[in-house]
Design an enzyme around this catalytic site. Sequence first.
Site, mmCIF file in Angstrom:
data_model
loop_
_atom_site.group_PDB
_atom_site.id
_atom_site.type_symbol
_atom_site.label_atom_id
_atom_site.label_comp_id
_atom_site.label_asym_id
_atom_site.label_seq_id
_atom_site.Cartn_x
_atom_site.Cartn_y
_atom_site.Cartn_z
ATOM 1 N N GLU A 33 -41.074 37.999 -44.902
ATOM 2 C CA GLU A 33 -42.323 38.707 -45.206
ATOM 3 C C GLU A 33 -43.127 37.977 -46.270
ATOM 4 O O GLU A 33 -44.359 37.939 -46.218
ATOM 5 C CB GLU A 33 -42.025 40.138 -45.660
ATOM 6 N N TYR A 116 -46.568 46.853 -48.652
ATOM 7 C CA TYR A 116 -46.342 46.372 -47.296
ATOM 8 C C TYR A 116 -44.926 45.810 -47.112
ATOM 9 O O TYR A 116 -44.180 46.221 -46.218
ATOM 10 C CB TYR A 116 -47.372 45.298 -46.904
ATOM 11 N N ASP A 134 -50.437 46.286 -42.723
ATOM 12 C CA ASP A 134 -50.982 44.971 -43.063
ATOM 13 C C ASP A 134 -52.283 44.768 -42.283
ATOM 14 O O ASP A 134 -52.811 45.704 -41.695
ATOM 15 C CB ASP A 134 -49.960 43.878 -42.717
#
Length: 342
Positions: A33, A116, A134
């Site tokens: 991520e 997120y 996102d």
Amino acid sequence: MNFSSKLLNWYDVNKRDLPWRNSDNPYVIWIAEVVFQQTRISQGLPYFNAFIKKFPDVGALADANEDEVLKKWQGLGYYSRARNLLFSAKYVMNELGGKMPASYQEMIKLKGVGPYIAAEVASVCFGEVVAAVDGNVQRVLARYFGVEEAVNSTKGMKIIQGLANEAISQFRPGDFNQALMDMGSGVCTPKSPDCLNCIFVNSCWAKQHDKQGVLPLKEKKVKVRNRYFNYVLKIVNNGVYLRKRPAGDVWQGLFEPRLIETIGVRSEITDLVVDVSYELYSAKRVLSHQRLFLRFWVATGDTFDYVGNDYEWVGVKDLKKFPVTKSIEQLFLSMEFKSLFK
DNA sequence: GACGCGTGGAT
DNA sequence: TATCCAAGCGT
């Protein structure tokens, strides 16, 4: 069939096969991520693979020093991400006994982890029902539900977050989050979305109103600052000295040749840098937030005070050796001087 | 809330 | 060539 079920059915057939997709290891998902934050898959993929190979677990990362971590990050951009990763890995080892966080609330305490990434890790690894919003999710939901508020405004973000919270699957939250991302990445793309191959073609608000080219709305841009970097090369023992860039500026912690920054494109640079043999190359490079005008020079003789005492120079043993040929030009053209340290 | 942060591909 | 922008976050 509701939105969530339809989306998951689509995902079961169309999910992308990515290296971290079959993992529920929070360390691996965390790294992924962070690497792919504001970064395309094609650009970040080799970095992700190399990073995991070099630092296979949080302990290995925590044991590294900043230069090693930055080295693996070179060329990817947003270098504070790498520094935050190292900081947080040390935090996990020292404060959490080496055990990765196991919830959204624990994840978001890590430096570099926001709403997120915390939601993504928590839903994928721990099965927590938390929506990860996102840019992809913003776009898909704004179009599907017809959100005409700017998605990067506070109001718009709350609307999108609310819709995501309502829509998320209670049973497969991680798959739901990743499915929305795949949908946004491959079908509901920013430009010319593939509406005819979209499972929501008959229920999408934007499609019904022919607004898929307009939504999502966004508020204004960031301004761009111009800066003028004059790099001066002096070949010493077939190598060139590099310094480590200081904190609080672009390319922090990366390496570069001697730099003289000027206010504009200045011919006086030849006064500052005496005994310049020739200007090797002149170019400009555009960053998203700064426009850097780069000029490269080659100095000869002893008159140029090359080894200044204003910053930390790297030892001779670390010099990369190369002859004064066109290869230098190519080196700079590709900005590879940042990668001189092997 | 506004601003700073990087690079490479698409248009 | 210029502009936009792609899996956000910290300050």
